[in-house]
Design an enzyme around this catalytic site. Structure first.
Site, mmCIF file in Angstrom:
data_model
loop_
_atom_site.group_PDB
_atom_site.id
_atom_site.type_symbol
_atom_site.label_atom_id
_atom_site.label_comp_id
_atom_site.label_asym_id
_atom_site.label_seq_id
_atom_site.Cartn_x
_atom_site.Cartn_y
_atom_site.Cartn_z
ATOM 1 N N HIS A 53 -9.140 -2.486 22.359
ATOM 2 C CA HIS A 53 -9.400 -2.767 20.942
ATOM 3 C C HIS A 53 -10.552 -1.882 20.460
ATOM 4 O O HIS A 53 -11.506 -1.661 21.192
ATOM 5 C CB HIS A 53 -9.786 -4.254 20.822
ATOM 6 N N CYS A 100 -6.049 -1.625 15.675
ATOM 7 C CA CYS A 100 -6.529 -2.647 14.743
ATOM 8 C C CYS A 100 -6.871 -1.956 13.433
ATOM 9 O O CYS A 100 -7.885 -1.256 13.338
ATOM 10 C CB CYS A 100 -7.746 -3.374 15.312
ATOM 11 N N HIS A 146 -3.063 -5.058 15.481
ATOM 12 C CA HIS A 146 -3.756 -6.031 14.631
ATOM 13 C C HIS A 146 -3.637 -5.503 13.208
ATOM 14 O O HIS A 146 -4.241 -4.480 12.889
ATOM 15 C CB HIS A 146 -5.248 -6.091 14.980
ATOM 16 N N ASP A 158 -3.975 -10.088 11.783
ATOM 17 C CA ASP A 158 -5.336 -10.309 12.261
ATOM 18 C C ASP A 158 -6.202 -10.814 11.117
ATOM 19 O O ASP A 158 -6.243 -10.206 10.058
ATOM 20 C CB ASP A 158 -5.857 -8.973 12.779
ATOM 21 N N HIS A 159 -6.881 -11.884 11.330
ATOM 22 C CA HIS A 159 -7.779 -12.495 10.340
ATOM 23 C C HIS A 159 -7.016 -12.846 9.056
ATOM 24 O O HIS A 159 -5.898 -12.401 8.829
ATOM 25 C CB HIS A 159 -8.961 -11.603 9.967
ATOM 26 N N TYR A 209 -10.027 -17.018 11.168
ATOM 27 C CA TYR A 209 -8.747 -17.513 11.673
ATOM 28 C C TYR A 209 -8.216 -18.743 10.942
ATOM 29 O O TYR A 209 -7.782 -19.712 11.559
ATOM 30 C CB TYR A 209 -8.855 -17.759 13.195
HETATM 31 C C1 DNO Z 1 -11.655 -10.368 16.239
HETATM 32 C C2 DNO Z 1 -10.849 -9.777 17.321
HETATM 33 C C3 DNO Z 1 -11.702 -9.153 18.409
HETATM 34 C C4 DNO Z 1 -10.851 -8.879 19.613
HETATM 35 C C5 DNO Z 1 -11.578 -8.305 20.783
HETATM 36 C C6 DNO Z 1 -10.590 -7.801 21.781
HETATM 37 O O1 DNO Z 1 -11.253 -11.249 15.600
HETATM 38 O O2 DNO Z 1 -9.936 -8.885 16.837
HETATM 39 O O3 DNO Z 1 -12.727 -10.001 18.748
HETATM 40 O O4 DNO Z 1 -10.280 -10.052 20.073
HETATM 41 O O5 DNO Z 1 -12.441 -7.309 20.418
HETATM 42 O O6 DNO Z 1 -11.221 -7.639 22.980
#
Ligand code: DNO
Length: 404
Positions: free
Chosen positions: A239, A277, A304, A360-361, A377
């Site tokens: 990531h 991401c 992500h 993601d988020h 989340y």
């Molecule tokens: C945040 C996530 C990160 C991710 C880590 C992966 O919400 O995208 O914290 O889980 O960096 O190791």
């Protein structure tokens, strides 16, 4: 694309039932309670798989644990200090154990000390929703005036230093404490934040570890774990740094296309891949995220999808987490690049032609505002994000009107 959903385990405010109703077909999870550096046992892995397979009333959920996020790399491994050799052996064993349970995508990061970092976890938007924000002036106020890191002011331009002083003076005690808490929130899997003393102690440990040295430690780690991942059929995917620039004087080495190029070439293997991401990478104006998908496509093992809106074009600048289709990354262009990559994989007969993605988020909207889930989340905000992304994916993947 496989549409997945991050689930933190039984303590998560969202139930597996909610995930099924959201239309996700796989789960992203981790054994958050196992300390970093310790082996993930077959029993613990199996227990989490079982929790995912059942709905609240005991009926089968029909969904499986598909992606591990994260199998954390310990600080000892990053620094090559203390028990780092034992931790690497444990990491190898964990990879064997997860593979034996049928899990084959493992996300992790190589950020020293802090994982993702924000200054505001519930920043109010004009429509009444809230989202996470990184404000460079607030961050500088924290680093210079609250943490009092020696030399901190040299890390920022003069305007930021001035504005940080103004902001710090305007905060009351509660405001300062809240900012410190937000910044040190650390890992999304835990609600524990670090004390200022903890942060200072961690920073001191990195004195003398330059970006090049950290990069070498990363290559050393990969040289040990990638052959095991290859042998057991696991695809590791790193990531990016979030935000993608150095913070607190710590080196950050996974922020740009050049960073990924270096690491993916240094240990060239299908098991050494990327978590793309778009939210993290998109916080830098010089990261062209759809172009990164084109370049690293064959090694992108996990996606992500989210968006950020930057305040300015400065690198190390402020941004907030925008709606999934609304920030500075052209999400339609990115999804088009993903769909093209998936078609290529299909033509090559790759078993992993469909790449797992998660929305993601999300912004806190409607009932999320009261429920106060893990920052970033919320159930409804993420559901909205997933629904929007699914619309674009469906359109671009349409057999008559889409790209293929
Ligand atoms: C945040 C996530 C990160 C991710 C880590 C992966 O919400 O995208 O914290 O889980 O960096 O190791």
């Amino acid at each position: 694309m496989k549409q997945t959903w991050r689930w933190f385990g039984p303590a998560d405010l969202a139930k597996i039932d909610d995930v099924v109703q959201a239309g996700a077909t796989g789960i992203v999870s981790a054994l958050h309670h196992v300390p970093n550096g310790v082996v993930w046992s077959p029993e613990e892995i199996g227990e989490r798989q079982q929790q995912i397979r059942l709905m609240t009333d005991g009926r089968p959920s029909g969904i499986e644990w598909q992606v591990i996020e994260s199998l954390p790399v310990s600080e000892d491994i990053k620094k090559q200090k203390g028990n780092w050799r034992e931790h690497i052996a444990n990491y190898q064993q964990s990879l064997r154990n997860v593979a034996a349970a049928g899990l084959d995508v493992v996300c992790y990061n190589f950020m020293p000390v802090l994982d993702w970092t924000r200054t505001d976890l519930r920043w109010p938007l004009p429509n009444g929703a809230s989202c996470m924000r990184f404000d460079i002036n607030d961050f500088a106020a924290f680093e210079i005036h609250i943490l009092e890191r020696p030399g901190a002011s040299e890390a920022f331009g003069p305007e930021v230093v001035e504005e940080a002083a103004r902001r710090h003076a305007a905060f009351d005690d509660a405001g300062r404490k809240q900012l410190a808490r937000n910044v040190t929130m650390g890992l999304p899997g835990s609600t524990e934040s670090m004390t200022l003393e903890d942060v200072r102690a961690h920073l001191a440990e990195y004195a003398g570890i330059s970006p090049d040295r950290l990069r070498q430690h990363f290559v050393d780690f990969l040289s040990e774990v990638v052959p095991v991942a290859e042998e057991v059929g696991v695809r590791l995917c790193c990531h990016p740094d979030d935000p993608p620039f150095p913070l607190l004087g710590l080196p950050r080495i996974m922020s740009t296309a050049a960073d990924y190029r270096y690491i993916l070439d240094a240990v060239d293997s299908p098991s050494n891949g990327m978590t793309l991401c778009s939210g993290s990478l998109g916080a830098r104006p010089d990261n062209d995220v759809p172009a990164m998908m084109d370049e690293f496509g064959p090694k992108v093992h996990f996606l992500h999808l989210r968006n950020v809106k930057r305040d300015t074009d400065a690198i190390a600048g402020s941004f907030f987490e925008a709606e999934h289709l609304a920030g500075d990354t052209d999400m339609v262009a990115l999804i088009a690049a993903i769909v093209r990559e998936e078609s290529r994989r299909k033509a090559e007969g790759r078993a992993d032609a469909q790449i797992p993605m998660r929305p993601d988020h999300g912004q806190d909207i409607l009932d999320d505002l009261e429920r106060r889930a893990q920052p970033g989340y919320p159930t409804i905000g993420r559901l909205k994000g997933l629904a929007e992304l699914r619309g674009v994916i469906t359109a671009l993947g349409h057999r008559e009107y889409g790209l293929r």
